[in-house]
Design a protein around this motif. Structure first.
Motif, PDB file in Angstrom:
ATOM      1  N   LYS A 256       0.977  -0.843  -0.234  1.00  0.00           N
ATOM      2  CA  LYS A 256       0.251  -0.134   0.010  1.00  0.00           C
ATOM      3  C   LYS A 256       1.026   1.355  -0.118  1.00  0.00           C
ATOM      4  CE  LYS A 256      -2.796   0.605   3.678  1.00  0.00           C
ATOM      5  NZ  LYS A 256      -3.118   0.919   4.744  1.00  0.00           N
ATOM      6  N   GLU A 257       0.506   2.178  -0.430  1.00  0.00           N
ATOM      7  CA  GLU A 257       1.057   3.628  -0.851  1.00  0.00           C
ATOM      8  C   GLU A 257       0.277   4.884  -0.109  1.00  0.00           C
ATOM      9  OE1 GLU A 257       2.340   4.044  -4.756  1.00  0.00           O
ATOM     10  OE2 GLU A 257       3.821   2.339  -4.571  1.00  0.00           O
ATOM     11  N   VAL A 258       0.499   5.292   0.144  1.00  0.00           N
ATOM     12  CA  VAL A 258       0.158   6.050   1.186  1.00  0.00           C
ATOM     13  C   VAL A 258       0.111   7.756   0.898  1.00  0.00           C
ATOM     14  CG1 VAL A 258      -1.177   7.141   3.360  1.00  0.00           C
ATOM     15  CG2 VAL A 258      -0.996   4.517   3.003  1.00  0.00           C
ATOM     16  N   ALA A 259       0.039   8.866   0.072  1.00  0.00           N
ATOM     17  CA  ALA A 259       0.652  10.031   0.109  1.00  0.00           C
ATOM     18  C   ALA A 259      -0.014  10.747   1.003  1.00  0.00           C
ATOM     19  CB  ALA A 259       0.363  10.605  -1.201  1.00  0.00           C
ATOM     20  N   PHE A 260       0.608  12.019   1.621  1.00  0.00           N
ATOM     21  CA  PHE A 260       0.026  12.737   2.664  1.00  0.00           C
ATOM     22  C   PHE A 260       0.126  14.027   1.771  1.00  0.00           C
ATOM     23  CE2 PHE A 260       0.074   9.050   5.640  1.00  0.00           C
ATOM     24  CZ  PHE A 260      -1.144  10.046   6.204  1.00  0.00           C
ATOM     25  N   ALA A 261      -0.082  15.213   2.491  1.00  0.00           N
ATOM     26  CA  ALA A 261       0.238  16.420   2.007  1.00  0.00           C
ATOM     27  C   ALA A 261       2.120  17.314   2.981  1.00  0.00           C
ATOM     28  CB  ALA A 261      -0.136  17.362   2.648  1.00  0.00           C
ATOM     29  N   ASP A 262       2.323  17.921   2.037  1.00  0.00           N
ATOM     30  CA  ASP A 262       4.135  18.358   2.364  1.00  0.00           C
ATOM     31  C   ASP A 262       4.084  18.752   3.424  1.00  0.00           C
ATOM     32  OD1 ASP A 262       6.846  18.474   2.076  1.00  0.00           O
ATOM     33  OD2 ASP A 262       6.993  20.616   0.842  1.00  0.00           O
ATOM     34  N   HIS A 263       4.354  18.392   4.575  1.00  0.00           N
ATOM     35  CA  HIS A 263       5.187  19.220   5.582  1.00  0.00           C
ATOM     36  C   HIS A 263       3.942  19.134   6.862  1.00  0.00           C
ATOM     37  CE1 HIS A 263       8.373  21.887   4.222  1.00  0.00           C
ATOM     38  NE2 HIS A 263       7.156  21.717   3.402  1.00  0.00           N
ATOM     39  N   GLN A 264       2.874  17.721   6.177  1.00  0.00           N
ATOM     40  CA  GLN A 264       1.872  17.015   7.437  1.00  0.00           C
ATOM     41  C   GLN A 264       2.053  17.019   8.750  1.00  0.00           C
ATOM     42  OE1 GLN A 264      -1.223  15.638   5.557  1.00  0.00           O
ATOM     43  NE2 GLN A 264      -1.868  14.739   7.190  1.00  0.00           N
ATOM     44  N   ALA A 265       1.831  17.245   9.489  1.00  0.00           N
ATOM     45  CA  ALA A 265       1.334  17.235  10.798  1.00  0.00           C
ATOM     46  C   ALA A 265       1.115  15.920  11.090  1.00  0.00           C
ATOM     47  CB  ALA A 265       0.955  18.137  12.121  1.00  0.00           C
TER      48      ALA A 265
END
Length: 325
Positions: A256-265
Motif C-alpha cells: 500500500k502507498e499512502v501520500a500525505f500533504a507536504d509538511h503534514q503534521a
C-alpha cells in the motif's frame, strides 16, 4: 489533478492563466524593486549560498542542502544554515535550533538538516534575522540558506537551483496554472543548476538520490530494505511518487502507498492505523523527524544522500571557498 494541470495534460490550466499572469506580474515587480534599489537588500558579513528552486513541490532540495553543508564542513569551513521554517510556529523568531527543538516549532526540514549535519541552524520568516542570529555566535564562515531563491531581501553570493529532472518545469507557467515560482529563463542568472534524476542539459550538474539502509525509528537499528516484512509506504513530501518509485528501484513493492500533504503534521493514531503488527511502515527521513517521539516498533525510514559527480562537486565547492575570507 494538480499534476495533470501543471504538466499541461489537463486543459484546466488555461482557465487559471489570468491568475498566473497576476502572479508573474507581482513576482517580477518584487524582484525588479530590489534590483532598482527601491527596496533594501541586507548583506551578511560572510558569504551566503542559496539553494532553491523555480517550481513548487519536491525537487530534492533538502538532500542537496545536507550534501553541501557536509561537503563544506569536510573542507574545514564552519557552516550555518538558515530557513524560513515552513510548517513550524515558534513562540519567537529568530529560533536557534537545539536537540530539544520540535518540528512543530521549527518545521520538518530545519530539524532534519540540524540532526543530519549538526550545523548551527536558525529559523525565521525574515531570513536576514536568522543570519544575524547565527553571526552573533562569531564562529560562522559561510551561510547556506534552505530555499529562499525568491527572498530577494537577503543578498546572496552564490545561487544554486535544484530541478526535478523528470518533471522539469511542467507546462512552464507561473502558479497556479503551472508549477513555476519564476520562469525557466531565471536559470541563466544562477551559478549552478543541479538536476535530480532524468537527463541533464547543457552545463547542468547531474544528481542522484542514493538510498541507504532502512532505519528503525524506535530502536535505531539498520537493515536492508529488502529484509523488511510486508511494507506499507507513506510520504508527506512535495512529490510522494518519487519516494514510492525509489522503493521499487530498490527491489521493494509496497502493499500500500499512502501520500500525505507536504509538511503534514501527523498523529500517532492515524499512522498506527496504516499497518498491522506484522507489517512494516516505511517513510522518508523528513517524515521520520516528526514521528520519532511516538514511533511504533514496526516504523522505519529510508535515508537518502545526494550523489553528485566529483569534478562538478569540486568546482562548485571551490567557487564557494574562494569567497570565504
Amino acid at each position: 489533478m494538480i499534476e495533470r494541470i501543471w504538466s499541461g495534460r489537463s486543459p484546466l490550466w488555461l482557465l487559471l492563466l489570468p491568475f498566473s499572469w497576476l502572479y508573474g506580474l507581482i513576482s517580477n515587480g518584487i524582484r525588479l524593486s530590489y534590483q532598482l534599489g527601491w527596496r533594501r537588500v541586507w548583506r551578511a558579513s560572510v558569504p551566503v549560498v542559496v539553494v532553491g528552486n523555480l517550481t513548487a513541490g519536491g525537487n530534492g532540495k533538502t538532500p542537496v542542502v545536507i550534501w553541501l553543508v557536509e561537503a563544506l564542513q569536510r573542507q574545514g569551513l564552519r557552516v550555518g544554515v538558515v530557513s524560513r521554517g515552513y510548517g513550524g510556529k515558534a513562540d519567537r523568531y529568530p529560533l536557534l535550533l537545539d536537540e530539544a527543538t520540535t518540528t512543530a516549532a521549527a518545521g520538518d526540514e530545519p530539524v532534519l538538516i540540524y540532526q543530519r549535519t549538526h550545523a548551527p541552524v536558525a529559523v525565521s520568516p525574515g531570513r536576514s534575522e536568522a543570519v544575524q542570529a547565527l553571526q552573533a555566535r562569531g564562529d560562522i564562515d559561510v551561510i547556506v540558506t534552505d530555499d529562499g531563491l525568491q527572498h530577494y531581501a537577503l543578498a546572496r553570493d552564490i545561487e544554486i537551483v535544484v530541478v526535478d529532472g523528470v518533471r522539469r518545469f511542467g507546462n512552464g507557467w507561473w502558479l497556479p496554472a503551472g508549477p513555476m515560482r519564476e520562469r525557466a529563463g531565471r536559470l541563466a542568472s544562477v551559478d549552478a543548476v543541479i538536476v535530480n534524476g532524468g537527463e541533464v542539459q547543457g552545463t547542468e550538474i547531474a544528481m542522484r538520490l542514493q538510498p541507504g539502509q532502512a532505519v528503525n525509528l524506535h530502536t535505531g537499528q539498520s537493515k536492508p530494505l529488502t529484509e523488511l516484512p510486508q511494507i506499507v509506504a507513506m510520504a508527506g513530501i512535495g512529490h510522494p511518487p518519487r519516494f514510492f518509485s525509489t522503493l521499487k528501484q530498490q527491489g521493494v513493492t509496497p502493499i500500500k502507498e499512502v501520500a500525505f500533504a507536504d509538511h503534514q503534521a501527523y498523529s500517532e493514531a492515524e499512522l498506527r492505523a496504516l499497518t498491522s503488527a506484522e507489517q512494516a511502515l516505511i517513510m522518508t527521513e523528513k517524515d521520520a523527524v516528526k514521528c520519532r517521539q511516538f514511533a511504533a516498533e514496526n516504523w522505519w525510514y529510508l535515508p537518502v544522500d545526494a550523489d553528485i559527480p566529483a569534478q562538478a562537486a569540486a568546482e562548485l565547492l571551490d567557487k564557494i571557498k574562494a569567497l570565504v575570507k
